[in-house]
Design a protein around this motif. Structure first.
Motif, short mmCIF file in Angstrom:
data_model
loop_
_atom_site.label_atom_id
_atom_site.label_comp_id
_atom_site.label_asym_id
_atom_site.label_seq_id
_atom_site.Cartn_x
_atom_site.Cartn_y
_atom_site.Cartn_z
N UNK A 171 0.83 -1.22 0.00
CA UNK A 171 0.00 0.00 0.00
C UNK A 171 0.85 1.25 0.00
N UNK A 172 1.92 1.26 0.78
CA UNK A 172 2.73 2.46 0.94
C UNK A 172 3.78 2.66 -0.14
N UNK A 173 4.15 1.61 -0.87
CA UNK A 173 5.32 1.71 -1.74
C UNK A 173 5.16 2.72 -2.87
N UNK A 174 3.94 3.04 -3.27
CA UNK A 174 3.72 3.99 -4.36
C UNK A 174 3.46 5.41 -3.84
N UNK A 175 3.48 5.59 -2.52
CA UNK A 175 3.24 6.91 -1.95
C UNK A 175 4.49 7.78 -2.08
#
Length: 224
Positions: A88-92
């Motif tokens: 979930x966080x890796x593309x933020x």
């Protein structure tokens, strides 16, 4: 999802974090530690149980090394939360660093149970995490300041964190199609209370649950 909707989502956390933060602040004032330590600890540590532990170790005159090791073991469970949020966080953007820092038990439960459109997810997650930390900061500073002014019996108030997490866990159970991991964790936790020493029960139970869930992950997902 607008700000008011996100604020509404975090109200249960606010109802737990403010009184529990006040309990932390009151304990801090009882140890004659200046009130502004409550602000800095809540802003830069932001770990409820970890902050209570630090105060206890301060009172027993523990060394920095002892405090570091004890805090690491207590918060090791956050590793498992973080692993489940990697995708979930890796593309933020840069905001993911703050999201990782602010991933408490209750924030993790909210992020997992809140349905947010993918395009608005980063902003919503950031606001949820930020608001939750603000509640904790407000509560801890209020408690520290009131502890220097008013006599207050705060026995039992620390249970509010447990009650809050139980409620959020029930919501997570209702919204998750996979129920087996919940029962596995519950059974291991109950056995851990009986079999493991009280001081090591949490970490040993978490390790055992993580091992079982990793080994049998595929069979649980397939419903076998």
């Amino acid at each position: 999802m607008n700000f008011l909707a996100i604020l509404k989502l975090t109200i249960p956390v606010m109802m737990g974090y403010i009184p529990l933060g006040m309990a932390f602040g009151l304990l801090l004032s009882k140890l004659l530690i200046p009130w502004y330590y409550a602000f800095f600890m809540s802003a830069f540590i932001f770990a409820g149980s970890g902050q209570f532990l630090v105060l206890t170790l301060f009172a027993s005159q523990a060394t920095i090394l002892e405090i570091g090791i004890a805090t690491f073991l207590l918060n090791l469970r956050h590793t498992f939360y973080g692993l489940s949020m990697i995708s979930t966080f890796k593309h933020f953007s840069w905001k993911k660093h703050y999201l990782i820092f602010g991933l408490t038990d209750e924030t993790f439960a909210l992020l997992k149970t809140t349905e947010v459109p993918e395009g608005n997810r980063e902003r919503a997650y950031l606001l949820i995490t930020f608001l939750n930390q603000c509640y904790w900061i407000v509560g801890s500073v209020m408690g520290a300041m009131l502890g220097n002014i008013l006599p207050f019996n705060y026995e039992g108030i620390e249970f509010s964190l447990t009650a809050l997490f139980v409620v959020l866990s029930i919501e997570l159970y209702k919204k998750n199609r996979l129920h087996k991991p919940f029962f596995v964790a519950l059974i291991i936790g109950l056995f851990g209370m009986v079999l493991f020493p009280p001081q090591k029960m949490l970490i040993l139970s978490l390790c055992a649950a993580a091992f079982v869930l990793i080994v049998f992950k595929r069979s649980m997902e397939n419903g076998k």
